[in-house]
Design a protein around this motif. Structure first.
Motif, PDB file in Angstrom:
ATOM      1  N   SER A  16       0.826  -1.197   0.000  1.00 38.43           N
ATOM      2  CA  SER A  16       0.000   0.000   0.000  1.00 38.43           C
ATOM      3  C   SER A  16       0.866   1.256   0.000  1.00 38.43           C
ATOM      4  O   SER A  16       0.539   2.251  -0.644  1.00 38.43           O
ATOM      5  N   ARG A  17       1.972   1.214   0.728  1.00 40.07           N
ATOM      6  CA  ARG A  17       2.874   2.374   0.782  1.00 40.07           C
ATOM      7  C   ARG A  17       3.496   2.636  -0.592  1.00 40.07           C
ATOM      8  O   ARG A  17       3.693   3.784  -0.980  1.00 40.07           O
ATOM      9  N   LEU A  18       3.801   1.563  -1.328  1.00 37.41           N
ATOM     10  CA  LEU A  18       4.310   1.740  -2.688  1.00 37.41           C
ATOM     11  C   LEU A  18       3.259   2.388  -3.583  1.00 37.41           C
ATOM     12  O   LEU A  18       3.575   3.246  -4.413  1.00 37.41           O
ATOM     13  N   ALA A  19       2.000   1.964  -3.417  1.00 39.15           N
ATOM     14  CA  ALA A  19       0.910   2.563  -4.192  1.00 39.15           C
ATOM     15  C   ALA A  19       0.760   4.039  -3.848  1.00 39.15           C
ATOM     16  O   ALA A  19       0.541   4.880  -4.721  1.00 39.15           O
ATOM     17  N   LEU A  20       0.874   4.365  -2.561  1.00 42.25           N
ATOM     18  CA  LEU A  20       0.778   5.760  -2.126  1.00 42.25           C
ATOM     19  C   LEU A  20       1.900   6.596  -2.730  1.00 42.25           C
ATOM     20  O   LEU A  20       1.673   7.721  -3.194  1.00 42.25           O
ATOM     21  N   CYS A  21       3.104   6.045  -2.752  1.00 39.45           N
ATOM     22  CA  CYS A  21       4.242   6.760  -3.335  1.00 39.45           C
ATOM     23  C   CYS A  21       4.013   7.028  -4.820  1.00 39.45           C
ATOM     24  O   CYS A  21       4.261   8.132  -5.316  1.00 39.45           O
ATOM     25  N   TRP A  22       3.527   6.011  -5.536  1.00 37.52           N
ATOM     26  CA  TRP A  22       3.258   6.167  -6.971  1.00 37.52           C
ATOM     27  C   TRP A  22       2.176   7.218  -7.189  1.00 37.52           C
ATOM     28  O   TRP A  22       2.288   8.074  -8.068  1.00 37.52           O
ATOM     29  N   ALA A  23       1.117   7.146  -6.391  1.00 35.36           N
ATOM     30  CA  ALA A  23      -0.002   8.074  -6.530  1.00 35.36           C
ATOM     31  C   ALA A  23       0.426   9.504  -6.220  1.00 35.36           C
ATOM     32  O   ALA A  23       0.001  10.448  -6.896  1.00 35.36           O
ATOM     33  N   ALA A  24       1.266   9.682  -5.201  1.00 35.01           N
ATOM     34  CA  ALA A  24       1.739  11.021  -4.845  1.00 35.01           C
ATOM     35  C   ALA A  24       2.559  11.622  -5.981  1.00 35.01           C
ATOM     36  O   ALA A  24       2.397  12.801  -6.326  1.00 35.01           O
ATOM     37  N   ALA A  25       3.436  10.807  -6.578  1.00 31.92           N
ATOM     38  CA  ALA A  25       4.245  11.295  -7.695  1.00 31.92           C
ATOM     39  C   ALA A  25       3.375  11.651  -8.891  1.00 31.92           C
ATOM     40  O   ALA A  25       3.614  12.655  -9.574  1.00 31.92           O
ATOM     41  N   GLU A  26       2.341  10.851  -9.134  1.00 33.04           N
ATOM     42  CA  GLU A  26       1.454  11.125 -10.264  1.00 33.04           C
ATOM     43  C   GLU A  26       0.631  12.388 -10.023  1.00 33.04           C
ATOM     44  O   GLU A  26       0.412  13.189 -10.942  1.00 33.04           O
ATOM     45  N   ALA A  27       0.159  12.579  -8.788  1.00 30.79           N
ATOM     46  CA  ALA A  27      -0.576  13.804  -8.458  1.00 30.79           C
ATOM     47  C   ALA A  27       0.318  15.027  -8.634  1.00 30.79           C
ATOM     48  O   ALA A  27      -0.129  16.082  -9.104  1.00 30.79           O
ATOM     49  N   GLN A  28       1.583  14.893  -8.259  1.00 33.45           N
ATOM     50  CA  GLN A  28       2.518  16.005  -8.431  1.00 33.45           C
ATOM     51  C   GLN A  28       2.753  16.295  -9.903  1.00 33.45           C
ATOM     52  O   GLN A  28       2.793  17.457 -10.322  1.00 33.45           O
ATOM     53  N   ARG A  29       2.875  15.248 -10.726  1.00 36.21           N
ATOM     54  CA  ARG A  29       3.056  15.443 -12.162  1.00 36.21           C
ATOM     55  C   ARG A  29       1.836  16.117 -12.782  1.00 36.21           C
ATOM     56  O   ARG A  29       1.967  16.971 -13.661  1.00 36.21           O
ATOM     57  N   ARG A  30       0.655  15.724 -12.317  1.00 37.34           N
ATOM     58  CA  ARG A  30      -0.581  16.273 -12.884  1.00 37.34           C
ATOM     59  C   ARG A  30      -0.948  17.627 -12.292  1.00 37.34           C
ATOM     60  O   ARG A  30      -1.817  18.312 -12.824  1.00 37.34           O
ATOM     61  N   GLY A  31      -0.336  17.974 -11.178  1.00 33.61           N
ATOM     62  CA  GLY A  31      -0.696  19.223 -10.509  1.00 33.61           C
ATOM     63  C   GLY A  31      -2.097  19.191  -9.954  1.00 33.61           C
ATOM     64  O   GLY A  31      -2.817  20.196  -9.992  1.00 33.61           O
ATOM     65  N   CYS A  32      -2.508  18.035  -9.409  1.00 35.35           N
ATOM     66  CA  CYS A  32      -3.870  17.888  -8.908  1.00 35.35           C
ATOM     67  C   CYS A  32      -3.863  17.422  -7.454  1.00 35.35           C
ATOM     68  O   CYS A  32      -2.814  17.094  -6.891  1.00 35.35           O
ATOM     69  N   ARG A  33      -5.027  17.366  -6.853  1.00 32.71           N
ATOM     70  CA  ARG A  33      -5.159  16.927  -5.476  1.00 32.71           C
ATOM     71  C   ARG A  33      -5.064  15.414  -5.389  1.00 32.71           C
ATOM     72  O   ARG A  33      -5.507  14.689  -6.272  1.00 32.71           O
ATOM     73  N   LEU A  34      -4.491  14.941  -4.271  1.00 30.74           N
ATOM     74  CA  LEU A  34      -4.413  13.514  -3.980  1.00 30.74           C
ATOM     75  C   LEU A  34      -5.423  13.190  -2.890  1.00 30.74           C
ATOM     76  O   LEU A  34      -5.395  13.768  -1.799  1.00 30.74           O
ATOM     77  N   GLN A  35      -6.323  12.272  -3.183  1.00 28.55           N
ATOM     78  CA  GLN A  35      -7.310  11.846  -2.196  1.00 28.55           C
ATOM     79  C   GLN A  35      -6.931  10.456  -1.678  1.00 28.55           C
ATOM     80  O   GLN A  35      -6.837   9.498  -2.449  1.00 28.55           O
TER      81      GLN A  35
END
Length: 281
Positions: A16-35
């Motif tokens: 799950s922590r790996l998924a969170l890391c991937w999601a955080a990086a993708e949100a940063q790339r997209r410039g959007c909110r992470l839920q």
């Protein structure tokens, strides 16, 4: 309608922590909110506690898990706006309810909460079939480049793959499976050139190149290669994933990639891919 978000389902597992890391990086790339969404189970089959006490323990642990996730995102992706919620009930229902068109739902490949079932059968299929947006299953170790599995059913997969490759600043490989059909001529007669498997494979590659060309012109910084390979489509994608950063496939399909997420091909991919898998919708 709110702006598009990246939505990640978490628990206390390392996956799950790996998924969170991937999601955080993708949100940063997209410039959007992470839920961040954390599901609290009402029953733990392998727990020595009674269902009531197990549920109370999970509810007590939930704020700690969410707070730790927030802290990780602040470290990994400073500046990303984060929202977090804890929900009771099935993981698929929580994620589907949270997602809106344009969002990206991210889950880990394993875990020990309600989100574990996302790869275990019906829950995974529910998310794939009913989520109104794309889904990423984070697994394996990312390598280099994006691989798109294309079966001719929808150009949307290619559009998503090009967008991801451009965002990640990496090359793209578009892969199509090729299974020569049973010859329609007598076994003791030479096949006509027009029906030769090599000729047919070359024709498929030319068609694929023509389909890819408009997107290649739209994303000039993406170095793209098209491949038409013979063999089992699931195994071809798994082999390609071993060196890839991301595999992009459709949530439905036909031809070489028929049954993705609705049968053995898709389930084989999400269980055995060597890198994260994006199910484009």
């Amino acid at each position: 309608m709110r702006a598009a978000e990246v939505i990640v389902g978490i628990d206390a597992s390392s996956e799950s922590r790996l998924a969170l890391c991937w999601a955080a990086a993708e949100a940063q790339r997209r410039g959007c909110r992470l839920q961040i969404v954390h599901g609290v189970r009402s029953h733990w089959p392998d727990s020595a506690l009674s269902p009531q006490h197990a549920h109370l323990a999970a509810r007590h642990q939930a704020p700690k898990i969410v707070d730790a996730a927030r802290a990780d995102v602040r470290e990994w992706a400073p500046g990303v706006e984060v929202d977090a919620q804890t929900e009771a009930g099935g993981g698929a229902a929580v994620l589907i309810a949270a997602a809106q068109p344009g969002d990206l739902v991210v889950v880990g490949s394993r875990g020990h909460s309600e989100f574990t079932a996302l790869l275990a059968g019906s829950t995974c299929q529910q998310v794939a079939m009913h989520a109104p947006t794309s889904v990423v299953v984070v697994r394996g170790r990312p390598g280099q480049g994006v691989v798109a599995g294309f079966d001719g059913s929808s150009d949307d997969v290619l559009a998503v793959a090009f967008e991801m490759a451009d965002s990640l600043r990496c090359p793209l490989t578009v892969l199509r499976a090729f299974r020569p059909s049973t010859p329609a001529w007598p076994a003791d007669a030479p096949p006509p050139d027009v029906l030769n498997a090599t000729t047919a494979q070359a024709a498929l590659r030319d068609d694929l190149q023509a389909i890819v060309m408009p997107l290649a012109e739209k994303y000039p910084d993406v170095r793209v290669e098209v491949q038409v390979a013979g063999g089992n489509p699931a195994q071809l994608l798994v082999e390609a994933s071993r060196d890839a950063q991301l595999v992009v496939v459709g949530s439905r399909g036909h031809g070489g990639f028929a049954g993705l997420l609705l049968g053995s091909v898709g389930l084989h991919l999400v269980h055995h891919a060597g890198c994260p898998v994006l199910l484009a919708r």
